[in-house]
Design a protein around this motif. Structure first.
Motif, PDB file in Angstrom:
ATOM      1  N   LEU A  24       0.713  -1.237   0.078  1.00 26.69           N
ATOM      2  CA  LEU A  24       0.132  -0.198   0.176  1.00 26.69           C
ATOM      3  C   LEU A  24       0.914   1.412   0.028  1.00 26.69           C
ATOM      4  O   LEU A  24       0.511   2.315  -0.770  1.00 26.69           O
ATOM      5  CB  LEU A  24      -1.022  -0.049   1.210  1.00 26.69           C
ATOM      6  N   ASN A  27       2.606   1.570  -3.521  1.00 27.95           N
ATOM      7  CA  ASN A  27       1.809   1.980  -4.365  1.00 27.95           C
ATOM      8  C   ASN A  27       0.985   3.566  -4.130  1.00 27.95           C
ATOM      9  O   ASN A  27       0.281   3.942  -4.746  1.00 27.95           O
ATOM     10  CB  ASN A  27       0.639   1.013  -4.707  1.00 27.95           C
ATOM     11  N   LYS A  29      -0.660   4.509  -1.876  1.00 27.54           N
ATOM     12  CA  LYS A  29      -2.103   4.607  -1.161  1.00 27.54           C
ATOM     13  C   LYS A  29      -2.047   4.777   0.160  1.00 27.54           C
ATOM     14  O   LYS A  29      -3.181   5.046   0.890  1.00 27.54           O
ATOM     15  CB  LYS A  29      -2.866   3.052  -1.606  1.00 27.54           C
ATOM     16  N   LEU A  56      -4.151   5.681   5.451  1.00 24.16           N
ATOM     17  CA  LEU A  56      -4.532   5.824   3.856  1.00 24.16           C
ATOM     18  C   LEU A  56      -4.586   7.198   3.323  1.00 24.16           C
ATOM     19  O   LEU A  56      -5.015   8.164   3.946  1.00 24.16           O
ATOM     20  CB  LEU A  56      -5.881   5.352   3.803  1.00 24.16           C
ATOM     21  N   ARG A  58      -6.439   8.188   0.861  1.00 27.82           N
ATOM     22  CA  ARG A  58      -7.799   8.598   0.513  1.00 27.82           C
ATOM     23  C   ARG A  58      -8.867   7.825   1.441  1.00 27.82           C
ATOM     24  O   ARG A  58      -8.422   7.040   2.162  1.00 27.82           O
ATOM     25  CB  ARG A  58      -8.027   7.902  -0.983  1.00 27.82           C
TER      26      ARG A  58
END
Length: 165
Positions: A24, A27, A29, A56, A58
């Motif tokens: 994560l 990438n 994210k 996170l 988003r």
């Protein structure tokens, strides 16, 4: 090694393996909030910090009605493995209103129970036995119940779990 995943608003979401957390982060994210200093992860000649808590990038919408499923293990854990009638160590669960009388398998109708009390009560209600419950059975609340995996948590997660409580 496991990693706590926080939503973009710092709300605890779940616990994942450090490998999933690293994917994560790589990438874009998520970003690492806390990591283990002494244990980097090597990929070729590049060292990455081993994440303990990630955030996170988003916001992920989570249904507000997260219901905790009723399980035998959950009832015992909620009642701290103590009998709802006598307070001794409990290994079974009991329906306050017996199933034979229409009692449901719900958090409000199940309590942890020792074998002796469970056998003595049989298919009667506590009122018929002249017994009183030590506590009122309720559905469990808090991050320990809604966020999967935090029951065996890392001490470094505590500040983030306390924010949500």
């Amino acid at each position: 090694m496991r990693t706590l995943v926080l939503n973009a608003g710092y709300e605890p979401l779940t616990v994942v393996s450090f490998k999933r957390a690293l994917v994560l982060v790589l990438n874009d994210k998520a970003s690492v909030i806390e990591h283990v200093e002494s244990e980097p992860v090597w990929a070729g000649r590049v060292a990455y910090e081993r994440p303990v808590v990630i955030l996170l990038t988003r916001y992920v919408r989570v249904p507000s009605t997260r219901r905790v499923p009723v399980t035998r293990r959950g009832v015992l854990r909620r009642d701290e493995h103590r009998c709802g009638y006598c307070g001794k160590s409990a290994a079974t669960i009991d329906h306050v209103l017996p199933r034979s009388r229409g009692g449901a398998d719900s958090w409000e109708n199940l309590v942890a129970c020792c074998l002796a009390c469970n056998n003595a009560k049989s298919d009667r209600t506590p009122q018929e036995m002249g017994w009183a419950l030590r506590m009122t059975p309720r559905p469990p609340r808090g991050t320990a119940w809604t966020v999967r995996g935090v029951e065996r948590g890392d001490p470094r997660w505590e500040p983030y779990l306390a924010l949500a409580a």
